[in-house]
Design an enzyme around this catalytic site. Structure first.
Site, PDB file in Angstrom:
ATOM      1  N   SER B 157       0.863   2.786   0.097  1.00 58.35           N
ATOM      2  CA  SER B 157       0.204   1.132  -0.689  1.00 58.35           C
ATOM      3  C   SER B 157      -1.245   1.819  -0.936  1.00 58.35           C
ATOM      4  O   SER B 157      -1.734   2.302  -1.219  1.00 58.35           O
ATOM      5  CB  SER B 157       0.581   0.328   0.192  1.00 58.35           C
ATOM      6  OG  SER B 157       0.546  -1.024  -0.761  1.00 58.35           O
ATOM      7  N   ARG B 227      -0.430 -14.472   3.226  1.00 64.18           N
ATOM      8  CA  ARG B 227       1.202 -13.211   3.719  1.00 64.18           C
ATOM      9  C   ARG B 227       1.928 -14.013   2.978  1.00 64.18           C
ATOM     10  O   ARG B 227       2.748 -12.649   3.455  1.00 64.18           O
ATOM     11  CB  ARG B 227       0.515 -13.908   5.569  1.00 64.18           C
ATOM     12  CG  ARG B 227       1.925 -12.282   5.823  1.00 64.18           C
ATOM     13  CD  ARG B 227       1.640 -11.036   5.566  1.00 64.18           C
ATOM     14  NE  ARG B 227       2.339  -9.948   6.938  1.00 64.18           N
ATOM     15  CZ  ARG B 227       1.978  -8.728   6.688  1.00 64.18           C
ATOM     16  NH1 ARG B 227       1.569  -8.044   6.219  1.00 64.18           N
ATOM     17  NH2 ARG B 227       2.401  -8.323   7.393  1.00 64.18           N
ATOM     18  N   ASP B 324      10.940  -0.589  -5.833  1.00 67.37           N
ATOM     19  CA  ASP B 324       9.891  -1.041  -5.454  1.00 67.37           C
ATOM     20  C   ASP B 324       9.216  -1.528  -6.483  1.00 67.37           C
ATOM     21  O   ASP B 324       8.547  -0.704  -7.736  1.00 67.37           O
ATOM     22  CB  ASP B 324       8.603   0.058  -4.819  1.00 67.37           C
ATOM     23  CG  ASP B 324       6.963  -0.203  -4.272  1.00 67.37           C
ATOM     24  OD1 ASP B 324       7.009  -1.421  -5.088  1.00 67.37           O
ATOM     25  OD2 ASP B 324       6.700   0.324  -3.972  1.00 67.37           O
ATOM     26  N   HIS B 357       8.801  -2.571  -1.869  1.00 67.93           N
ATOM     27  CA  HIS B 357       8.055  -1.970  -1.570  1.00 67.93           C
ATOM     28  C   HIS B 357       7.609  -1.710  -0.211  1.00 67.93           C
ATOM     29  O   HIS B 357       7.319   0.102   0.502  1.00 67.93           O
ATOM     30  CB  HIS B 357       6.969  -2.756  -1.694  1.00 67.93           C
ATOM     31  CG  HIS B 357       5.832  -1.819  -1.355  1.00 67.93           C
ATOM     32  ND1 HIS B 357       4.762  -0.713  -1.759  1.00 67.93           N
ATOM     33  CD2 HIS B 357       4.382  -2.434  -0.645  1.00 67.93           C
ATOM     34  CE1 HIS B 357       3.937  -0.480  -1.256  1.00 67.93           C
ATOM     35  NE2 HIS B 357       3.802  -1.567  -0.612  1.00 67.93           N
ATOM     36  N   ASP B 358       8.664  -1.667   0.723  1.00 63.91           N
ATOM     37  CA  ASP B 358       8.511  -1.668   2.291  1.00 63.91           C
ATOM     38  C   ASP B 358       9.396  -0.618   2.725  1.00 63.91           C
ATOM     39  O   ASP B 358       9.307   0.187   3.393  1.00 63.91           O
ATOM     40  CB  ASP B 358       8.970  -2.888   3.554  1.00 63.91           C
ATOM     41  CG  ASP B 358       7.798  -4.076   4.053  1.00 63.91           C
ATOM     42  OD1 ASP B 358       6.214  -3.408   4.068  1.00 63.91           O
ATOM     43  OD2 ASP B 358       8.497  -5.158   4.640  1.00 63.91           O
TER      44      ASP B 358
END
Lengths: 208, 386
Positions: B157, B227, B324, B357-358
């Site tokens: 990232s 967040r 992602d 993405h994680d």
């Protein structure tokens, strides 16, 4: 530890290709599969050998073995490399599966000094015989998938390939044809006989 | 007495850090008179100083990569990948991870004291920083540790952006580079999501134009919403569906009928938001998201990304994840192709994963095998003893 490949377990055409590559050369192997050729070239020839492979599972396997392989498509990704980036560009048993074989060859000889191209010969007598006798698309050990499933969309014969090289002005520096067992028969020096009895062909080309 | 001390949170007031009295001149032109880089190391530097790996953390990550986090008490953010016998093997490599400048866990940032004698925190007056500024600060740290050439620089990232910037700025100091789930620039979509997060902080009355530190307030609500938005972008639709689906639970007591029951995904996001504010500073969040948005490595090189890597001898391994959508595979492919144009040594793999993405932070065996194998191959080329 990563599994390492030894030459005797390597596919026949890859062994023949390795025999044509100079030590220490910069090599790009297009359609490199699990990377056995580039691993062999690095270990035994000290080559800076890299790979391009379409199938992501093969790419993952190769990179997990520590080999420099990237996922990509011969039809589109070769255009990204600079002129003369490699001494040898290898295309083994892949020419018949690409969308634009002529353009792929052009790119190979743009980015590399030499192109090494191996392909299964569609002119082999078994193929001719099956088509003539049964009137259906041939199925042999080499051409093993039915016409509607095969990835081999551009089959060619050894003579066809000679013609293409002549049309494009490529020099055939070396060529050979073998049967599936790797034997080179008495026919090996005559293209017309090789076109009947050779199951695999391997060409070493230079550009114009 | 002793027990009383032990009951205190163990977070050290001043985390392990290096201070550089000559400071750092930032890309914006401002000179930070005093540069502080907080960091952690794992493993042992060999005699030749050739086995060091720098890990670059993501937007809200920090230097606690492979140990219990001092504030949250949770495991390090990359313990799945970094540790003894792990893909980044601390028995073999000397691993360094530093808090980015602009961050809030010890490195120079909005929460650090100003350069003047006032001792007041910078707050919103902290100068804008860039990914390159972060990397220049890391370079100072690496030199301070006596390392000329890093065996590898690895990050996902925003960490991947730093990896790319390292390879572009200091090619001779990077033997291998592994940019993971990243991009060579921030797309309009990336910037758009960051902007929603920033606006939610600005909209919080406690934000007070960034001077919340002076009143002991904190724009917790705005930061939590930022967040929550960001967290959605870290997950795939498939992962959200698998984890939460449309399941519901009883909502908070006293909620009106419209919100009597809440979806589990809502509860999850609220939890993510509320825990985040305990460990992150709003001004840092603004500073770092802005640094990401400004990142455009090609633009720094006349619009040609390959020029950033001209003549590089660094070995690259680009890794993306199929689900992602924040930094999709196409971004990694763009980088791989630019590296091809520079005739660089590139490996490029897209890992099949539905975790979004994680995925780069999670248990992904193919990813871990790829990373370990790439590093093993590079170690052989670098002549590192097994």
């Amino acid at each position: 530890m990563p599994v390492r490949f030894v030459a005797k377990n390597m596919r026949l055409d890859l062994r023949l290709i390795a025999g044509m590559i100079a030590p220490g050369a910069r090599v790009l192997d297009i359609g490199c599969g699990d990377g056995s050729l580039i691993d062999h070239l690095y270990r035994t020839h000290g080559c800076d050998a890299r790979g391009l492979e379409l199938d992501m599972a093969e790419v993952t396997r190769a990179v997990a073995h520590g080999l420099p392989v990237m996922q990509g498509d011969a039809d589109t990704d070769l255009a990204q490399y600079p002129d003369g980036a490699f001494d040898f560009v290898v295309l083994s048993r892949t020419l018949q599966a690409v969308e634009r074989p002529r353009e792929v060859l052009r790119q190979m000889l743009r980015i590399g000094t030499h192109a090494l191209v191996s392909f299964p010969n569609f002119g082999h007598w078994k193929v001719r015989w099956q088509l003539l006798w049964s009137g259906r698309m041939p199925m042999t050990a080499v051409w093993s998938r039915p016409w509607h499933e095969t990835p081999n969309i551009h089959p060619c014969t050894i003579r066809d390939f000679f013609v293409l090289c002549a049309e494009e002005g490529y020099t055939v520096e070396e060529w050979l044809a073998v049967d599936e067992a790797g034997q080179r028969g008495a026919w090996r020096r005559a293209a017309s006989l090789a076109n009947v009895f050779g199951e695999q062909a391997l060409f070493k080309l230079t550009g114009r | 007495m002793l027990a009383g001390i032990m009951d205190q949170p163990e977070f050290p007031q001043v985390p392990q850090h290096a201070a550089f009295a000559d400071g750092l001149t930032l890309e914006c032109g401002t000179h930070l008179a005093r540069l502080v880089v907080a960091y952690r190391t794992y493993g042992t530097l060999n005699a030749a100083r050739s086995n060091a790996i720098l890990i670059c953390h993501a937007l809200t990550g920090d230097q606690y990569v492979a140990e219990t986090h001092p504030l949250t008490g949770k495991p390090g953010w990359w313990e799945a990948v970094v540790g003894p016998g792990k893909p980044i093997d601390t028995d073999r490599y000397f691993v360094i991870c530093s808090n980015v400048i602009g961050g809030c866990l010890g490195s120079s940032g909005p929460a650090s004291p100003r350069d003047d004698e006032s001792g007041r925190p910078w707050g919103p007056d902290f100068p804008p920083i860039t990914i390159a500024d972060m990397v220049r600060a890391q370079k100072r740290l690496v030199e301070h540790l006596g390392i000329d050439r890093l065996f590898a620089v690895i990050g996902g990232s925003m960490g991947g952006m730093q990896v790319l910037q390292w390879a572009a700025l200091y090619p001779a100091s990077v033997f291998a580079a592994v940019p993971i789930a990243t991009a060579a620039w921030h797309s309009a979509q990336n910037i758009a999501f960051n902007e929603v997060g920033r606006q939610s902080i600005f909209a919080d009355p406690d934000w007070q134009a960034g001077r919340y530190g002076e009143t002991d307030a904190m724009p917790a609500r705005g930061l939590a919403v930022a967040r929550m938005v960001a967290h959605i972008t870290y997950l795939s639709e498939e992962a959200l569906t698998r984890k939460f689906g449309r399941r519901q639970r009883s909502g908070p007591v006293g909620a009106n009928a419209l919100f009597g029951d809440m979806f589990e995904v809502e509860s999850y996001l609220r939890h993510q938001g509320s825990t985040f504010v305990n460990r992150f500073d709003a001004n840092s969040y603004l500073t770092i998201t802005r640094a990401c948005d400004y990142f455009d490595l090609a633009a720094e090189h006349g619009g040609d990304l390959s020029a950033a890597f001209a003549g590089t001898r660094t070995r690259f391994c680009l890794i993306s994840f199929s689900s992602d959508w924040l930094y999709p595979t196409a971004e990694s492919r763009t980088i791989a192709r630019a590296l091809n144009r520079a005739a660089a040594n590139v490996s490029f793999v897209e890992i099949a994963s539905d975790k979004g993405h994680d995925a780069f932070l999670l248990d992904e065996p193919d990813f871990h095998r790829t990373l370990a194998g790439f590093l093993a191959g590079c170690a052989e080329h670098a002549g590192l003893a097994a």
